[in-house]
Design a protein around this motif. Structure first.
Motif, PDB file in Angstrom:
ATOM      1  N   GLY A   1     -12.363  -5.064   2.419  1.00 16.32           N
ATOM      2  CA  GLY A   1     -11.416  -3.946   2.385  1.00 16.32           C
ATOM      3  C   GLY A   1     -10.565  -3.887   1.142  1.00 16.32           C
ATOM      4  O   GLY A   1      -9.685  -3.025   1.042  1.00 16.32           O
TER       5      GLY A   1
ATOM      6  N   GLU B   1      -7.803   6.197   1.700  1.00 20.47           N
ATOM      7  CA  GLU B   1      -7.309   5.000   2.395  1.00 20.47           C
ATOM      8  C   GLU B   1      -6.167   5.344   3.359  1.00 20.47           C
ATOM      9  O   GLU B   1      -6.073   4.774   4.448  1.00 20.47           O
TER      10      GLU B   1
ATOM     11  N   HIS C   1      -5.992   3.723  -4.267  1.00 25.76           N
ATOM     12  CA  HIS C   1      -5.317   2.660  -3.532  1.00 25.76           C
ATOM     13  C   HIS C   1      -4.157   3.293  -2.757  1.00 25.76           C
ATOM     14  O   HIS C   1      -3.219   3.810  -3.372  1.00 25.76           O
TER      15      HIS C   1
ATOM     16  N   THR D   1      -3.061  -3.037   5.573  1.00 23.63           N
ATOM     17  CA  THR D   1      -4.044  -1.937   5.550  1.00 23.63           C
ATOM     18  C   THR D   1      -5.472  -2.417   5.277  1.00 23.63           C
ATOM     19  O   THR D   1      -6.425  -1.990   5.940  1.00 23.63           O
ATOM     20  N   ASP D   2      -5.615  -3.337   4.316  1.00 28.42           N
ATOM     21  CA  ASP D   2      -6.978  -3.778   3.935  1.00 28.42           C
ATOM     22  C   ASP D   2      -7.618  -4.687   4.985  1.00 28.42           C
ATOM     23  O   ASP D   2      -8.822  -4.976   4.915  1.00 28.42           O
TER      24      ASP D   2
ATOM     25  N   HIS E   1       0.862  -1.191   0.000  1.00 30.32           N
ATOM     26  CA  HIS E   1       0.000   0.000   0.000  1.00 30.32           C
ATOM     27  C   HIS E   1       0.891   1.231   0.000  1.00 30.32           C
ATOM     28  O   HIS E   1       1.238   1.758   1.059  1.00 30.32           O
TER      29      HIS E   1
HETATM   30 ZN   LIG Z   1      -6.276  -1.170   0.324  1.00 27.51          ZN
END
Ligand SMILES: [Zn+2]
Length: 239
Positions: A111, A160, A155, A39-40, A31
């Motif tokens: 996510g 985010e 992204h 992160t997701d 990321h």
């Molecule tokens: Zn992400």
């Protein structure tokens, strides 16, 4: 109510009272250079944290599916790819197991964009067992709310990055945040194309991210999810 913390007797009790389970689904993927690989996973977990605080015993929070399907950014360090087929089957069987345990509303809180095809098919197959499957792709479904807080999305972009700062500031390094506004002229698939289009493992303007914006995003997205769940429980599913 977090399933991870329950013993079997407590689970049996809540099976009688709760018919909705939320399964957070993420991935392990690069990321940008500034955000953690998880992160997701961390953002959906941040959302369920808020939902659990407000909804308490109305929903069961299932353990997170940490791995997902990574293709476009697979060439970047730290991206771990599970095929769409395996992810579909895996999520499908998890959902079906919750149906077998008596749950009627299976919520997939996603996510990561690369998971969407797998979750679409898994959702259809779970729903075939005569239950409801509700899939949230937070950055898509609540785009309007997010764009009232942020100028742009991407992204590891502004939205985010902001959400990641709100849930895991200690793992973010904003001194490495960059901007990448490259766009492909069409939806082109080519091996390692992400190295070209997602420069630094990023799309958008990460430098504009802030913890303050992230807290607003999480609050707003969690509130919308809860509102929608309340409507679903009343079977008000048409707007
Ligand atoms: Zn992400």
């Amino acid at each position: 109510m977090k399933m991870m913390n329950l013993n079997q007797a407590k689970f049996k009790e809540i099976q009688k009272k709760i018919d909705t389970v939320i399964i957070p689904i993420g991935t392990i993927e690069a990321h940008g250079e500034h955000l953690p690989l998880g992160t997701d996973v961390l953002i959906p977990e941040g959302l369920v944290e808020k939902i659990e605080t407000k909804m308490g015993e109305k929903v069961l929070i299932a353990p997170t599916v940490n791995y997902g399907h990574v293709w476009t950014l697979a060439a970047y360090p730290g991206s771990i790819n599970i095929s769409t087929e395996v992810l579909m089957q895996y999520v499908c069987e998890i959902g079906q197991a919750f149906v077998k345990a008596g749950f009627k509303n299976i919520v997939l809180l996603n996510g990561h964009g690369g998971n969407i095809p797998a979750l679409t098919t898994a959702g259809e197959r779970i729903a075939d067992l005569d239950v409801q499957v509700i899939t949230f792709n937070w950055w898509i479904d609540f785009k309007n709310e997010i764009l009232q807080i942020c100028e742009g999305q991407g992204h590891a972009g502004e939205d985010e990055t902001s959400a990641a700062l709100a849930v895991a500031e200690e793992y973010c390094d904003m001194s490495l945040a960059k901007e990448n506004n490259r766009q492909l002229i069409a939806n082109i698939k080519r091996k390692n194309i992400g190295l070209l289009s997602y420069q630094y493992g990023l799309s958008g303007e990460a430098t504009k991210g802030s913890k303050e914006k992230g807290e607003k995003i999480l609050e707003s997205v969690a509130d919308r999810i809860m509102e929608i769940l309340e409507q679903i429980w009343k079977d008000e599913i048409i707007v």
